[in-house]
Design an enzyme around this catalytic site. Structure first.
Site, PDB file in Angstrom:
ATOM      1  N   CYS A   1      61.773  14.303 -30.315  1.00 46.30           N
ATOM      2  CA  CYS A   1      60.635  15.001 -30.923  1.00 46.30           C
ATOM      3  C   CYS A   1      60.965  16.404 -31.421  1.00 46.30           C
ATOM      4  CB  CYS A   1      59.476  15.065 -29.943  1.00 46.30           C
ATOM      5  SG  CYS A   1      59.005  13.446 -29.372  1.00 46.30           S
TER       6      CYS A   1
ATOM      7  N   LYS B   1      62.385  27.336 -19.060  1.00 49.70           N
ATOM      8  CA  LYS B   1      63.575  26.997 -18.290  1.00 49.70           C
ATOM      9  C   LYS B   1      64.774  27.106 -19.232  1.00 49.70           C
ATOM     10  CE  LYS B   1      64.887  24.858 -14.292  1.00 49.70           C
ATOM     11  NZ  LYS B   1      65.870  25.877 -13.995  1.00 49.70           N
ATOM     12  N   ALA B   2      65.638  28.078 -18.916  1.00 56.93           N
ATOM     13  CA  ALA B   2      66.824  28.261 -19.761  1.00 56.93           C
ATOM     14  C   ALA B   2      67.820  27.140 -19.496  1.00 56.93           C
ATOM     15  CB  ALA B   2      67.459  29.610 -19.448  1.00 56.93           C
TER      16      ALA B   2
ATOM     17  N   LEU C   1      52.203  13.389 -25.095  1.00 57.08           N
ATOM     18  CA  LEU C   1      52.937  12.949 -23.908  1.00 57.08           C
ATOM     19  C   LEU C   1      54.417  13.307 -23.976  1.00 57.08           C
ATOM     20  CD1 LEU C   1      54.699  10.154 -24.679  1.00 57.08           C
ATOM     21  CD2 LEU C   1      52.409   9.205 -24.649  1.00 57.08           C
ATOM     22  N   ARG C   2      54.984  13.555 -22.800  1.00 55.80           N
ATOM     23  CA  ARG C   2      56.414  13.828 -22.676  1.00 55.80           C
ATOM     24  C   ARG C   2      57.108  12.611 -22.093  1.00 55.80           C
ATOM     25  NH1 ARG C   2      55.472  18.671 -18.725  1.00 55.80           N
ATOM     26  NH2 ARG C   2      53.785  17.228 -18.291  1.00 55.80           N
TER      27      ARG C   2
ATOM     28  N   LYS D   1      63.366  16.870 -34.490  1.00 52.76           N
ATOM     29  CA  LYS D   1      62.785  16.304 -35.721  1.00 52.76           C
ATOM     30  C   LYS D   1      61.551  17.095 -36.148  1.00 52.76           C
ATOM     31  CE  LYS D   1      60.485  12.366 -34.892  1.00 52.76           C
ATOM     32  NZ  LYS D   1      59.087  12.261 -35.246  1.00 52.76           N
TER      33      LYS D   1
END
Ligand code: UGA
Length: 441
Positions: A260, A251-252, A153-154, A263
């Protein structure tokens, strides 16, 4: 089914409320009493769209409860999802002492079968250490399993990602563990991949490292676009139509942050090194990302000339939109640099100001605006650091009126460069040039 979730952070809370939404009976163990009280009152300690609604639904239907007592949680069910933090050690490796603690305590109270499921991101072969620990501390010789079921999940879309995942990965070593997890996930329509636990653990780390690689790659291409007069947004679009590449995560911007990627990329590199594998590619991914901050600061300086004595408005503090999380957010490093170089910063974020204020209290050089427009009053430039939807819909004529000088330095490419020029802005973004700038090549 009865399910125990240990850890009430992003992963644990999302897992807990989503399992209860799916009809399971859940207990979440969280060691911070204030957090547990908030959760029992139906309040989410983090901002995550949809989470509070599912929490309240779970409480109403009496399908979710919270405790600070690990023992109470562990005795509640036979299936224990480990969602505790796995922070970073100084050498980049993952600090697994909280995972170990769950293993030890489970072992001590176990008098019948338990299934321990790793959901937090852990290094490959952590399941072996959990098994060894449980065997070492168990008082009664009972059967148990350890499985790996990594979470993808985001933040900002955690609930949707959990309930509608692209895939579910389950690493198991026994039919018993497999059938328990099959039952838990029986209503999901996506592919479920069964592997051994080491493979499952690796899938998670490799996925995050690959996504970070994709972003660093497009950021590197953006640098070239700026130099040669090409448009990185269109390069990404053109590449993305190729199914082998895909449109996502191209996406720049000012680099990846959050709790996340930084790490996990470090930990994955460490794992490679520890096993004697050449992971220099991963190191480069990190290096490209670290350079983004310097490059952005250079962009600001070349736009406004000297930053000393200037008032700069900043829109966006969270590491990405739809979250109040500022962990490893590019805004931290950028604002630190701007303040150090003598700028006055006026910041606004729809959700993350409270967290940011804790780290950077208001002072002579830094203030927080109650709305995005207040941040602009008399400022000599606007810097955009997070692509919140509200910013995309901003009233640009008001923005122009409020800024002393209509300069925008957009680290997230939320506006069309030519349109911005037409509106009278000096607009600088990432990997894109206006027609005016292009004519200079
Ligand atoms: C990431 C992964 O996307 C999840 O699959 C994973 O479960 C999670 O880490 C985790 O390990 O727990 P998250 O950190 O919440 O999720 O957010 P992302 O949407 O992945 O964004 C990470 C960073 O990359 C942000 O700073 C974002 O601004 C940046 N990003 C993302 C870009 O610069 N460009 C992009 O195209 C996409």
């Amino acid at each position: 089914m009865k399910v125990t979730v240990v850890g009430g952070g992003y992963v644990g809370l999302t897992t807990g409320v989503c399992f209860s939404h799916l009809g399971h009976e859940v207990i979440v163990v969280e060691k911070i009493p204030e957090k547990v009280q908030m959760l029992r009152d139906g309040k989410s300690p983090i901002y995550e769209p949809g989470l509070e609604e599912l929490l309240q639904e779970g409480l109403r239907k009496k399908r979710i409860s919270f405790t600070t007592d690990l023992m109470e949680g562990l005795s509640f069910s036979d299936v224990i999802f480990i969602c505790v933090g796995t922070p970073q050690n100084p050498d980049g490796s993952a600090d697994l002492h909280q995972v170990e603690e769950v293993a030890i305590q489970t072992a001590k109270l176990m008098d019948s079968y338990k299934l321990l499921v790793e959901k937090s991101t852990v290094p490959v072969n952590t399941h072996k250490l959990i098994k060894k620990t449980v065997k070492r501390y168990m008082k009664k010789n009972v059967e148990f399993d350890v499985a790996s079921n990594p979470e993808f999940l985001r933040e900002g879309s955690a609930i949707k990602d959990f309930l509608e995942p692209d895939r579910i990965v389950i690493g198991v070593e026994s039919e018993r563990a497999k059938s328990i997890l099959e039952e838990i996930y029986k209503n999901f329509k996506c592919p479920i991949i069964f592997t051994d636990p080491s493979t499952a653990e690796l899938i998670k780390h490799a996925s995050n490292a690959f996504l970070a690689l994709k972003i660093s790659f497009i950021n590197m291409v953006a640098d070239l676009c700026e130099k040669v007069g090409a448009d990185v947004e269109l390069v990404a679009q053109g590449m993305g139509y190729d199914k082998r590449i895909g449109k996502e995560f191209l996406k720049a911007g000012i680099g990846w942050g959050g709790s996340c990627f930084p790490k996990d990329v470090k930990a994955f590199y460490r794992i490679g090194i520890d096993h004697g594998v050449d992971f220099s590619l991963i190191k480069e991914v990190e290096r490209v990302n670290e350079r983004r901050i310097d490059q952005f600061i250079d962009k600001v300086k070349s736009a406004v000339w000297s930053v000393r004595g200037k008032t700069l408005a900043v829109w966006g503090l969270s590491f990405k939109p739809n979250t109040d999380d500022i962990r490893e957010a590019p805004s931290i490093k950028i604002i630190t640099r701007l303040l150090k170089e003598g700028a006055t910063v006026r910041a606004y974020d729809p959700k993350a100001m409270e967290n940011f204020r804790r780290l950077f209290p208001e002072g002579k050089d830094l203030s927080y605006a109650p709305d995005p427009y207040k941040a602009l009053e008399g400022a000599q430039a606007l810097l955009i650091l997070t692509e919140w939807e509200d910013f995309k819909k901003a009233d640009l004529s008001r923005v122009k009126e409020l800024l002393e000088v209509p300069i925008i330095i957009d680290g997230r490419n939320i506006f069309d460069p030519n349109e911005m020029n037409r509106l009278g802005f000096e607009y600088y973004c990432i990997g894109r040039n206006t027609t005016l700038q292009k004519n200079m090549y």
